[in-house]
Design a protein around this motif. Structure first.
Motif, PDB file in Angstrom:
ATOM      1  N   HIS A  48       0.854  -1.186   0.000  1.00  0.00           N
ATOM      2  CA  HIS A  48       0.000   0.000   0.000  1.00  0.00           C
ATOM      3  C   HIS A  48       0.892   1.237   0.000  1.00  0.00           C
ATOM      4  O   HIS A  48       2.120   1.141   0.084  1.00  0.00           O
ATOM      5  CB  HIS A  48      -0.930  -0.004   1.232  1.00  0.00           C
ATOM      6  CG  HIS A  48      -0.187   0.134   2.533  1.00  0.00           C
ATOM      7  ND1 HIS A  48      -0.537   1.031   3.511  1.00  0.00           N
ATOM      8  CD2 HIS A  48       0.901  -0.526   3.024  1.00  0.00           C
ATOM      9  CE1 HIS A  48       0.291   0.920   4.533  1.00  0.00           C
ATOM     10  NE2 HIS A  48       1.164  -0.015   4.265  1.00  0.00           N
ATOM     11  N   GLN A  49       0.267   2.409  -0.115  1.00  0.00           N
ATOM     12  CA  GLN A  49       0.983   3.686  -0.105  1.00  0.00           C
ATOM     13  C   GLN A  49       2.147   3.714  -1.099  1.00  0.00           C
ATOM     14  O   GLN A  49       3.220   4.237  -0.805  1.00  0.00           O
ATOM     15  CB  GLN A  49       1.473   4.011   1.305  1.00  0.00           C
ATOM     16  CG  GLN A  49       0.376   4.194   2.333  1.00  0.00           C
ATOM     17  CD  GLN A  49      -0.600   5.316   1.954  1.00  0.00           C
ATOM     18  OE1 GLN A  49      -0.208   6.346   1.405  1.00  0.00           O
ATOM     19  NE2 GLN A  49      -1.871   5.089   2.235  1.00  0.00           N
ATOM     20  N   GLY A  50       1.949   3.140  -2.257  1.00  0.00           N
ATOM     21  CA  GLY A  50       2.961   3.212  -3.306  1.00  0.00           C
ATOM     22  C   GLY A  50       4.040   2.162  -3.184  1.00  0.00           C
ATOM     23  O   GLY A  50       4.213   1.332  -4.067  1.00  0.00           O
ATOM     24  N   GLY A  51       4.800   2.202  -2.096  1.00  0.00           N
ATOM     25  CA  GLY A  51       5.934   1.283  -1.980  1.00  0.00           C
ATOM     26  C   GLY A  51       6.113   0.682  -0.610  1.00  0.00           C
ATOM     27  O   GLY A  51       7.188   0.157  -0.313  1.00  0.00           O
ATOM     28  N   CYS A  52       5.107   0.721   0.238  1.00  0.00           N
ATOM     29  CA  CYS A  52       5.205   0.148   1.584  1.00  0.00           C
ATOM     30  C   CYS A  52       4.727  -1.296   1.541  1.00  0.00           C
ATOM     31  O   CYS A  52       3.551  -1.564   1.269  1.00  0.00           O
ATOM     32  CB  CYS A  52       4.374   0.960   2.585  1.00  0.00           C
ATOM     33  SG  CYS A  52       4.552   0.416   4.298  1.00  0.00           S
ATOM     34  N   GLU A  53       5.627  -2.236   1.793  1.00  0.00           N
ATOM     35  CA  GLU A  53       5.313  -3.653   1.674  1.00  0.00           C
ATOM     36  C   GLU A  53       5.406  -4.346   3.036  1.00  0.00           C
ATOM     37  O   GLU A  53       6.355  -4.144   3.786  1.00  0.00           O
ATOM     38  CB  GLU A  53       6.263  -4.338   0.691  1.00  0.00           C
ATOM     39  CG  GLU A  53       6.121  -3.840  -0.738  1.00  0.00           C
ATOM     40  CD  GLU A  53       7.016  -4.597  -1.696  1.00  0.00           C
ATOM     41  OE1 GLU A  53       7.775  -5.475  -1.228  1.00  0.00           O
ATOM     42  OE2 GLU A  53       6.958  -4.313  -2.915  1.00  0.00           O
ATOM     43  N   HIS A  54       4.420  -5.187   3.320  1.00  0.00           N
ATOM     44  CA  HIS A  54       4.389  -5.990   4.536  1.00  0.00           C
ATOM     45  C   HIS A  54       4.317  -7.459   4.143  1.00  0.00           C
ATOM     46  O   HIS A  54       3.621  -7.811   3.182  1.00  0.00           O
ATOM     47  CB  HIS A  54       3.148  -5.676   5.385  1.00  0.00           C
ATOM     48  CG  HIS A  54       3.036  -4.253   5.812  1.00  0.00           C
ATOM     49  ND1 HIS A  54       3.232  -3.852   7.112  1.00  0.00           N
ATOM     50  CD2 HIS A  54       2.730  -3.128   5.120  1.00  0.00           C
ATOM     51  CE1 HIS A  54       3.051  -2.543   7.203  1.00  0.00           C
ATOM     52  NE2 HIS A  54       2.746  -2.086   5.994  1.00  0.00           N
ATOM     53  N   LEU A  55       5.002  -8.298   4.885  1.00  0.00           N
ATOM     54  CA  LEU A  55       4.797  -9.728   4.730  1.00  0.00           C
ATOM     55  C   LEU A  55       3.619 -10.134   5.611  1.00  0.00           C
ATOM     56  O   LEU A  55       3.463  -9.644   6.732  1.00  0.00           O
ATOM     57  CB  LEU A  55       6.040 -10.513   5.155  1.00  0.00           C
ATOM     58  CG  LEU A  55       7.279 -10.357   4.264  1.00  0.00           C
ATOM     59  CD1 LEU A  55       8.371 -11.300   4.735  1.00  0.00           C
ATOM     60  CD2 LEU A  55       6.952 -10.603   2.805  1.00  0.00           C
ATOM     61  N   ILE A  56       2.790 -11.026   5.086  1.00  0.00           N
ATOM     62  CA  ILE A  56       1.690 -11.587   5.867  1.00  0.00           C
ATOM     63  C   ILE A  56       1.781 -13.101   5.787  1.00  0.00           C
ATOM     64  O   ILE A  56       2.210 -13.653   4.768  1.00  0.00           O
ATOM     65  CB  ILE A  56       0.310 -11.099   5.375  1.00  0.00           C
ATOM     66  CG1 ILE A  56       0.016 -11.616   3.972  1.00  0.00           C
ATOM     67  CG2 ILE A  56       0.223  -9.577   5.412  1.00  0.00           C
ATOM     68  CD1 ILE A  56      -1.421 -11.398   3.522  1.00  0.00           C
ATOM     69  N   VAL A  57       1.412 -13.767   6.865  1.00  0.00           N
ATOM     70  CA  VAL A  57       1.494 -15.224   6.935  1.00  0.00           C
ATOM     71  C   VAL A  57       0.184 -15.762   7.497  1.00  0.00           C
ATOM     72  O   VAL A  57      -0.263 -15.319   8.563  1.00  0.00           O
ATOM     73  CB  VAL A  57       2.666 -15.677   7.819  1.00  0.00           C
ATOM     74  CG1 VAL A  57       2.660 -17.197   7.978  1.00  0.00           C
ATOM     75  CG2 VAL A  57       3.999 -15.212   7.242  1.00  0.00           C
TER      76      VAL A  57
END
Length: 388
Positions: free
Chosen positions: A285-294
């Motif tokens: 989200h927000q262009g380039g903010c990446e989160h890993l989700i499991v």
């Protein structure tokens, strides 16, 4: 994605279609549904009819408290929330026993070995009040699926070919969210909190009243989940941008990548997914903010859980984090950030409100040259409008 995170393949499950898996599972345990804690249901499953006195006697005889032996370690109640040191601390071994295992234990105790760590030691469980009984929809025990998703902070990965001066950051858990299988990825996204979604900070050294703008998540609403080979885009707003389009175009020029599919997250329920539990996927989200989700766990909801559908998704565990303090006084938390400050050796420098205004302004007038920004904060949380 699989090539980058193939290390996780050995810990991840095989692909599981959540809804089909639990439909098959329900057929196996059909005799135990509905799962209600009532004596009538227990006697029906046992195939007997007992009086109240006989049922009470049987309950007492079958209590787990009777399944003990002399000298056994006492039972730890709610061991995921309460840690009792006396239960886990090793006792002094007897001196008159010459068994090799006892001698090794005695030697280990002398060397002061570190105590074992526990799975949930660094996570806080969130306790909620039960939702008051109303006419709202409720989940059905033994029918509705409860899925647990681990959300991680965004982190900067330093590749092997990157310069040594380029630092990476550690992967840290943010929280664990419980969501019903009948709910959508869009509802999951709305529950994910990130500092990038907070207020849009702007340069305001000459006008502090203009420091905080609108919430970034209200202005830039685009985002996607990448799960298996599909990009689930958030297209609830007509102005949203398809973030996956440029990635798919880039992958098409590389024969080893893809093919990828696209879908909308607001139309995709959690139980319709076919996922590998324990494998990291991406939320962007927000262009380039990446989160890993499991996806860490899934089970049928039961009578001990909160059954009100409106209570989900909810945060069930979170990782505590330390606050960032003022670099001047070291007492109060950060409210302002300065850049290119000619009278401060740190760039950037973090200030609390008192230190920032007393050091940088005299009678409301700016002293020296610097750029100032309000520290990003969740405006809604400060005003008390939202709850976890």
């Amino acid at each position: 994605m699989d090539d980058v995170y193939k290390f996780y393949n050995r810990n991840a499950s095989a692909k599981v279609h959540i809804k089909e898996y639990f439909n098959d599972y329900r057929k196996l345990i059909d005799c135990f549904i509905p799962m209600k804690r009532a004596e009538d249901n227990l006697m029906e499953m046992m195939g007997v009819q007992l009086t109240e006195e006989e049922m009470s006697t049987l309950t007492e005889y079958c209590s787990v408290d009777n399944l003990t032996v002399e000298g056994e370690v006492p039972k730890l109640i709610n061991n995921r929330k309460i840690r009792k040191k006396e239960v886990f601390d090793a006792q002094e071994p007897p001196k008159d026993v010459q068994l090799q295992t006892i001698q090794s234990l005695r030697q280990r105790l002398k060397q002061n070995f570190k105590k074992p760590t526990y799975k949930y030691l660094s996570e806080l469980f969130v306790n909620y009040r039960k939702v008051e009984a109303t006419n709202e929809m409720c989940a059905i025990p033994g029918h509705d699926i409860l899925i647990f998703v681990r959300i991680y902070y965004p982190f900067l990965h330093r590749g092997k070919s990157a310069p040594k001066t380029e630092c990476g950051t550690l992967l840290r858990l943010h929280n664990v969210i419980a969501i019903l299988g009948s709910q959508t990825l869009a509802q999951l996204r709305d529950k994910i909190s990130c500092i990038a979604d907070f207020s849009i900070s702007r340069e305001c050294s000459n006008n502090l009243d203009n420091a905080i703008g609108p919430m970034a998540k209200d202005v830039y609403k685009s985002g996607f989940f990448f799960i298996e080979d599909t990009f689930y885009n958030d297209m609830r707003c007509p102005t949203n941008v398809d973030y996956s389009k440029v990635i798919i175009n880039w992958a098409q020029r590389r024969p080893k990548l893809g093919p990828f599919k696209t879908a909308t997250m607001e139309d995709c329920t959690l139980d319709s997914l076919c996922v590998r539990f324990g494998f990291p996927w991406v939320y962007k989200h927000q262009g380039g903010c990446e989160h890993l989700i499991v996806f860490s766990d899934a089970r049928f909801i039961n009578c001990d859980d909160e059954l009100a559908i409106s209570a989900y998704p909810r945060i069930v565990r979170l990782r505590p984090t330390s606050s960032k303090f003022c670099m001047i006084c070291g007492i109060y938390t950060v409210q302002w950030i300065t850049m290119e400050h000619e009278r401060i050796p740190h760039n950037p420098c973090y200030f609390c409100d008192i230190c920032f205004k007393s050091y940088n302004y005299i009678n409301g007038k700016k002293v020296g040259e610097f750029k100032a920004y309000a520290y990003p904060q969740n405006i809604e949380a400060v005003k008390g409008k939202i709850k976890i």
